[in-house]
Design an enzyme around this catalytic site. Structure first.
Site, short mmCIF file in Angstrom:
data_model
loop_
_atom_site.label_atom_id
_atom_site.label_comp_id
_atom_site.label_asym_id
_atom_site.label_seq_id
_atom_site.Cartn_x
_atom_site.Cartn_y
_atom_site.Cartn_z
N ALA A 66 4.08 0.46 -1.13
CA ALA A 66 3.98 -0.37 -2.33
C ALA A 66 5.37 -0.53 -2.94
O ALA A 66 6.21 0.37 -2.85
CB ALA A 66 3.05 0.29 -3.35
N GLY A 109 1.73 2.66 1.21
CA GLY A 109 0.92 1.47 1.47
C GLY A 109 1.16 0.90 2.86
O GLY A 109 0.25 0.29 3.46
N GLU A 112 -0.94 2.81 5.07
CA GLU A 112 -2.34 2.38 4.85
C GLU A 112 -2.65 1.10 5.63
O GLU A 112 -3.75 0.94 6.14
CB GLU A 112 -2.60 2.20 3.34
CG GLU A 112 -2.60 3.54 2.61
CD GLU A 112 -2.73 3.41 1.10
OE1 GLU A 112 -1.90 2.69 0.50
OE2 GLU A 112 -3.63 4.03 0.51
N GLU A 132 3.55 9.20 -1.52
CA GLU A 132 3.18 8.77 -2.87
C GLU A 132 3.35 9.88 -3.90
O GLU A 132 3.85 9.65 -5.00
CB GLU A 132 1.73 8.27 -2.92
CG GLU A 132 1.50 6.92 -2.24
CD GLU A 132 1.12 7.04 -0.77
OE1 GLU A 132 1.42 8.09 -0.15
OE2 GLU A 132 0.53 6.10 -0.24
N1 CO8 Z 1 9.61 -0.15 -3.18
C1 CO8 Z 1 10.62 -0.91 -3.65
N2 CO8 Z 1 11.83 -0.97 -3.06
C2 CO8 Z 1 12.01 -0.23 -1.95
C3 CO8 Z 1 11.00 0.59 -1.41
C4 CO8 Z 1 9.75 0.60 -2.05
N3 CO8 Z 1 8.70 1.30 -1.61
N4 CO8 Z 1 11.50 1.22 -0.32
C5 CO8 Z 1 12.76 0.80 -0.19
N5 CO8 Z 1 13.08 -0.08 -1.17
C6 CO8 Z 1 14.35 -0.77 -1.39
C7 CO8 Z 1 15.42 0.19 -1.88
O1 CO8 Z 1 15.33 0.40 -3.26
C8 CO8 Z 1 16.67 -0.54 -1.45
O2 CO8 Z 1 16.89 -1.58 -2.35
P1 CO8 Z 1 18.41 -1.90 -2.88
O3 CO8 Z 1 19.16 -2.27 -1.64
O4 CO8 Z 1 18.21 -3.02 -3.83
O5 CO8 Z 1 18.90 -0.62 -3.49
C9 CO8 Z 1 16.27 -1.18 -0.12
O6 CO8 Z 1 14.83 -1.26 -0.14
C10 CO8 Z 1 16.69 -0.35 1.07
O7 CO8 Z 1 16.15 0.97 0.89
P2 CO8 Z 1 17.00 2.31 1.16
O8 CO8 Z 1 18.44 2.07 0.80
O9 CO8 Z 1 16.29 3.43 0.49
O10 CO8 Z 1 16.87 2.39 2.76
P3 CO8 Z 1 16.97 3.69 3.67
O11 CO8 Z 1 16.98 3.20 5.08
O12 CO8 Z 1 18.08 4.58 3.21
O13 CO8 Z 1 15.60 4.51 3.40
C11 CO8 Z 1 13.21 4.78 3.23
C12 CO8 Z 1 14.40 4.02 3.90
C13 CO8 Z 1 13.18 6.22 3.75
C14 CO8 Z 1 11.94 4.05 3.67
C15 CO8 Z 1 13.39 4.78 1.69
O14 CO8 Z 1 13.66 3.44 1.26
C16 CO8 Z 1 12.17 5.25 0.94
O15 CO8 Z 1 11.93 6.44 0.86
N6 CO8 Z 1 11.40 4.32 0.34
C17 CO8 Z 1 10.26 4.66 -0.49
C18 CO8 Z 1 9.07 5.07 0.34
C19 CO8 Z 1 7.91 5.45 -0.54
O16 CO8 Z 1 7.97 6.35 -1.37
N7 CO8 Z 1 6.77 4.75 -0.35
C20 CO8 Z 1 5.57 5.01 -1.08
C21 CO8 Z 1 5.46 4.03 -2.20
S1 CO8 Z 1 4.08 4.37 -3.27
C22 CO8 Z 1 2.79 3.62 -2.47
O17 CO8 Z 1 2.91 3.08 -1.40
C23 CO8 Z 1 1.49 3.67 -3.23
C24 CO8 Z 1 0.40 2.89 -2.57
C25 CO8 Z 1 -0.54 2.41 -3.63
C26 CO8 Z 1 -1.58 1.45 -3.13
C27 CO8 Z 1 -1.08 0.29 -2.34
C28 CO8 Z 1 -0.74 -0.85 -3.22
C29 CO8 Z 1 0.20 -1.83 -2.55
#
Ligand code: CO8
Length: 258
Positions: A66, A109, A112, A132
């Site tokens: 998400a 997500g 999922e 999450e």
């Molecule tokens: N949301 C928003 N932006 C994101 C997300 C995300 N989940 N993941 C990455 N981005 C963005 C980063 O902020 C970054 O943006 P910017 O360049 O503007 O700073 C860009 O994408 C690249 O990301 P990274 O620099 O972090 O890239 P890396 O290769 O270093 O890392 C990872 C990749 C490991 C995937 C890392 O980005 C990460 O940990 N992301 C978050 C993962 C996470 O916590 N996901 C769970 C989210 S909560 C959820 O899914 C709840 C579900 C609820 C129900 C479903 C409804 C849709």
């Protein structure tokens, strides 16, 4: 609606390839992307020319979950009002076989979405997980229901409660992934699987899918309702705001347990 966020290529044999196309945000599920995916899945399910759906992500990762930045200020009421709460119910509702081609991260997500698919072909660089809790929220699109059904309770709890990630080999052993292939062959291998399925009897496959799904989903419906209510409640927590703000600010979260 911006349909370029979810592009669709329909091949002559009935394989419809849907690509999540928000690579700069690692295909994070923003309301716009969810809308585009929902429209694509609904249309493809109704289209008689389509026999199989193939789902993949553009760029470095399948889907990072998400959109945390979009969720940062989202209230439970916002989530109910927008596409967010029904995130990709349309994918779960597709009656045709759905093949996922997963590379890079499939988290939250994004994981999922994988759990909703029927056959999962993973590149050997794929990583799966439910982080999450580490951003102060919980799965809201079926993760607490489908993951334990795929992996068993204790493996699922390990992932859900710790937020740790698992690589493709572990995911295949655990039963989340159908096959692992070399990253450079992912596209071809996933297409080969989809092509093979496209060559089989449409009604037979629909009946097999319905039977397998019903075996899992009759009690699942109640679980999904409960999960959605809890997910909305999680959005009322200060810890949700803190976890997501910490992600945005690239610092460790300081959770306060409320
Ligand atoms: N949301 C928003 N932006 C994101 C997300 C995300 N989940 N993941 C990455 N981005 C963005 C980063 O902020 C970054 O943006 P910017 O360049 O503007 O700073 C860009 O994408 C690249 O990301 P990274 O620099 O972090 O890239 P890396 O290769 O270093 O890392 C990872 C990749 C490991 C995937 C890392 O980005 C990460 O940990 N992301 C978050 C993962 C996470 O916590 N996901 C769970 C989210 S909560 C959820 O899914 C709840 C579900 C609820 C129900 C479903 C409804 C849709």
């Amino acid at each position: 609606m911006d349909q370029s966020l979810a592009t669709v290529d329909i091949h002559a044999n009935g394989v419809a390839h849907v690509t999540m196309n928000r690579p700069d945000a690692l295909n994070a599920l923003s309301p716009d992307l969810i809308d585009a995916l929902t429209a694509a899945f609904r249309t493809l399910d109704r289209d008689d020319a389509v026999r199989v759906v193939l789902l993949s992500g553009a760029g470095r990762h399948f889907c990072a979950g998400a959109d945390i930045k979009a969720m940062l200020d989202m209230t439970a009421a916002d989530a109910v009002r927008t596409a967010f709460s029904g995130c990709c119910d349309a994918l779960a509702a597709v009656g045709k076989p759905v093949v996922a081609a997963v590379h890079g991260h499939a988290l939250g997500g994004g994981c999922e979405l994988v759990e909703m698919c029927d056959v999962v072909i993973a590149a050997n660089d794929a990583v799966f997980g439910h982080p999450e809790a580490t951003v102060g929220t919980m799965p809201g699109a079926g993760g607490t229901q489908r993951l334990p059904r795929a992996l068993g309770k204790h493996k699922a709890m390990d992932l859900l409660l710790t937020g740790r990630l698992m690589d493709a080999a572990e995911a295949e052993r655990a039963g989340l992934v159908s096959r692992v292939v070399a990253a450079e062959n992912l596209r071809t291998e996933a297409r080969t699987v989809a092509d093979r399925i496209a060559g089989l009897s449409r009604p037979v496959l629909a009946m097999i899918k319905q039977a397998v799904r019903d075996a899992f989903e009759t009690p699942l419906r109640d679980g999904l309702r409960l999960e959605r209510a809890l997910f909305h409640r999680s959005l009322t927590l200060d810890d949700a705001r803190e976890g997501m703000a910490a992600f945005r600010d690239r610092r460790p979260p300081a959770f306060a347990d409320h």
